[in-house]
Motif scaffolding. Structure first.
Motif, short mmCIF file in Angstrom:
data_model
loop_
_atom_site.label_atom_id
_atom_site.label_comp_id
_atom_site.label_asym_id
_atom_site.label_seq_id
_atom_site.Cartn_x
_atom_site.Cartn_y
_atom_site.Cartn_z
N GLU A 105 15.34 -77.58 40.48
CA GLU A 105 15.24 -77.68 41.94
C GLU A 105 15.81 -79.00 42.44
O GLU A 105 16.58 -79.03 43.41
N LYS A 106 15.46 -80.10 41.76
CA LYS A 106 15.97 -81.40 42.19
C LYS A 106 17.47 -81.51 41.96
O LYS A 106 18.21 -82.07 42.77
N TRP A 107 17.95 -80.97 40.83
CA TRP A 107 19.39 -80.95 40.55
C TRP A 107 20.15 -80.25 41.68
O TRP A 107 21.13 -80.76 42.22
N ASN A 108 19.68 -79.06 42.03
CA ASN A 108 20.34 -78.27 43.08
C ASN A 108 20.27 -78.98 44.42
O ASN A 108 21.23 -78.93 45.20
N ARG A 109 19.16 -79.65 44.70
CA ARG A 109 19.01 -80.35 45.98
C ARG A 109 19.99 -81.53 46.07
O ARG A 109 20.57 -81.78 47.12
N LEU A 110 20.17 -82.23 44.98
CA LEU A 110 21.11 -83.35 44.95
C LEU A 110 22.54 -82.89 45.18
O LEU A 110 23.29 -83.46 45.97
N LEU A 111 22.94 -81.83 44.49
CA LEU A 111 24.30 -81.31 44.67
C LEU A 111 24.48 -80.72 46.06
O LEU A 111 25.55 -80.85 46.67
N TYR A 112 23.43 -80.09 46.56
CA TYR A 112 23.47 -79.48 47.90
C TYR A 112 23.70 -80.54 48.97
O TYR A 112 24.58 -80.40 49.83
N SER A 113 22.91 -81.61 48.94
CA SER A 113 22.98 -82.61 50.00
C SER A 113 24.26 -83.43 49.93
O SER A 113 24.86 -83.76 50.95
N ASN A 114 24.71 -83.75 48.72
CA ASN A 114 25.89 -84.60 48.56
C ASN A 114 27.20 -83.82 48.61
O ASN A 114 28.07 -84.09 49.44
N VAL A 115 27.35 -82.87 47.72
CA VAL A 115 28.63 -82.18 47.56
C VAL A 115 28.81 -81.06 48.58
O VAL A 115 29.81 -81.02 49.30
N THR A 116 27.84 -80.16 48.65
CA THR A 116 27.96 -79.06 49.61
C THR A 116 27.98 -79.58 51.04
O THR A 116 28.77 -79.12 51.87
N GLY A 117 27.13 -80.56 51.33
CA GLY A 117 27.10 -81.13 52.67
C GLY A 117 28.42 -81.76 53.07
O GLY A 117 28.90 -81.56 54.20
N THR A 118 29.04 -82.50 52.17
CA THR A 118 30.34 -83.11 52.45
C THR A 118 31.40 -82.05 52.69
O THR A 118 32.19 -82.13 53.64
N PHE A 119 31.43 -81.03 51.84
CA PHE A 119 32.41 -79.96 51.98
C PHE A 119 32.26 -79.21 53.30
O PHE A 119 33.24 -78.99 54.02
N VAL A 120 31.03 -78.81 53.62
CA VAL A 120 30.79 -78.03 54.84
C VAL A 120 31.15 -78.84 56.08
O VAL A 120 31.81 -78.33 57.00
N MET A 121 30.77 -80.11 56.12
CA MET A 121 31.08 -80.94 57.27
C MET A 121 32.59 -81.05 57.47
O MET A 121 33.10 -80.93 58.60
N ILE A 122 33.32 -81.27 56.39
CA ILE A 122 34.78 -81.38 56.50
C ILE A 122 35.37 -80.07 57.00
O ILE A 122 36.19 -80.05 57.92
N ARG A 123 34.97 -78.98 56.38
CA ARG A 123 35.53 -77.68 56.76
C ARG A 123 35.30 -77.36 58.23
O ARG A 123 36.22 -76.93 58.93
N GLU A 124 34.08 -77.60 58.70
CA GLU A 124 33.76 -77.25 60.09
C GLU A 124 34.37 -78.22 61.08
O GLU A 124 34.59 -77.88 62.24
N ALA A 125 34.67 -79.45 60.64
CA ALA A 125 35.20 -80.46 61.55
C ALA A 125 36.70 -80.35 61.77
O ALA A 125 37.22 -80.91 62.75
#
Length: 249
Positions: A105-125
């Motif tokens: 759970e913690k592993w997935n949360r770390l990747l979610y907030s850092n990597v997925t969050g960066t990708f989604v923000m860039i894509r939508e921006a």
């Protein structure tokens, strides 16, 4: 003098820590700033902490940066308030010191907030940045992404390294749209040094830093200001290290 005045920056993770310091300095430089925090209250509190003359050029929003709907809402709010978005600063993200004892759970949360969050923000921006005169994306990583870390856990190293990889990939693919994408990799800061780690571990880390001291959030700001400016038009795909010499490529 850097051209920052009247440009608009959206900062994820701007409700506290280094992101908050960056937000304040960009406001002082004349920029409009949208602070995105995972909790709306934290974003609003950050905005309300600034002097009235700065507060009028600042929005505080709640936004899960890995949730496309919330990211789109934040970008739309920034555009409605200030007429557009010129700079995206991806500062949201967790860190952890556990290694292979870390749970799923913690592993997935770390990747979610850092990597997925960066990708989604860039894509939508991208559609918003395409309309800017000088569009910029600045991803915030750490020395762990460069070295695998001195004291961090494997999940943090993977997440922060992923941010650097996204930076370089996005810089190549977005160059044709005039959108520059760069990264600031931060070393050990005083605020983090105060976290419980033990005097022996702290001294061991300090001994590896050529400048032999921990940095401050204010010392991160100039790198961000330069990359956010109109003058930083011929730098993309770069990683600027702000770590007192702890990492030298």
């Amino acid at each position: 003098m850097l051209t920052l005045k009247e440009r608009t920056a959206l900062i994820s993770g701007g409700g506290f820590g280094t992101g908050y310091v960056i937000a304040g300095k960009l406001l002082e430089a004349g920029m409009n700033v949208v602070i995105c925090s995972s909790r709306k209250q934290k974003g609003e509190e950050a905005r309300d902490s600034f002097p009235p003359e700065l507060r009028e050029r600042c929005l505080g929003l709640g936004c899960d940066v890995a949730n496309p709907e919330e990211v789109r809402a934040a970008l739309a709010a920034a555009t409605e308030a200030f007429g557009g978005v010129d700079v995206i600063i991806n500062g949201a993200g967790m860190h952890d010191r556990e290694n292979f004892a870390i749970g799923d759970e913690k592993w997935n949360r770390l990747l979610y907030s850092n990597v997925t969050g960066t990708f989604v923000m860039i894509r939508e921006a991208i559609p918003y940045l395409e309309k800017s005169k000088a569009p910029r994306i600045i991803n915030m990583s750490t020395i762990e992404g460069r070295t695998g870390g001195y004291e961090c856990g494997v999940a943090t190293a993977a997440a922060k390294g992923g941010i650097i990889a996204i930076t370089r990939s996005a810089a190549r693919s977005l160059a044709k749209k005039r959108i520059t994408v760069n990264c600031v990799a931060v070393g050990a800061l005083e605020a983090e040094a105060k976290e419980p780690r033990g005097k022996e571990a702290e001294e061991a880390l300090l001994a590896q830093i050529p400048l032999h001291r921990f940095g401050t959030a204010k010392e991160v700001v100039p790198a961000v200001e330069f990359l956010a400016s109109e003058e930083a038009s011929y730098i993309t795909g770069a990683v600027i290290d702000v770590n007192g010499g702890l990492f030298m490529a």
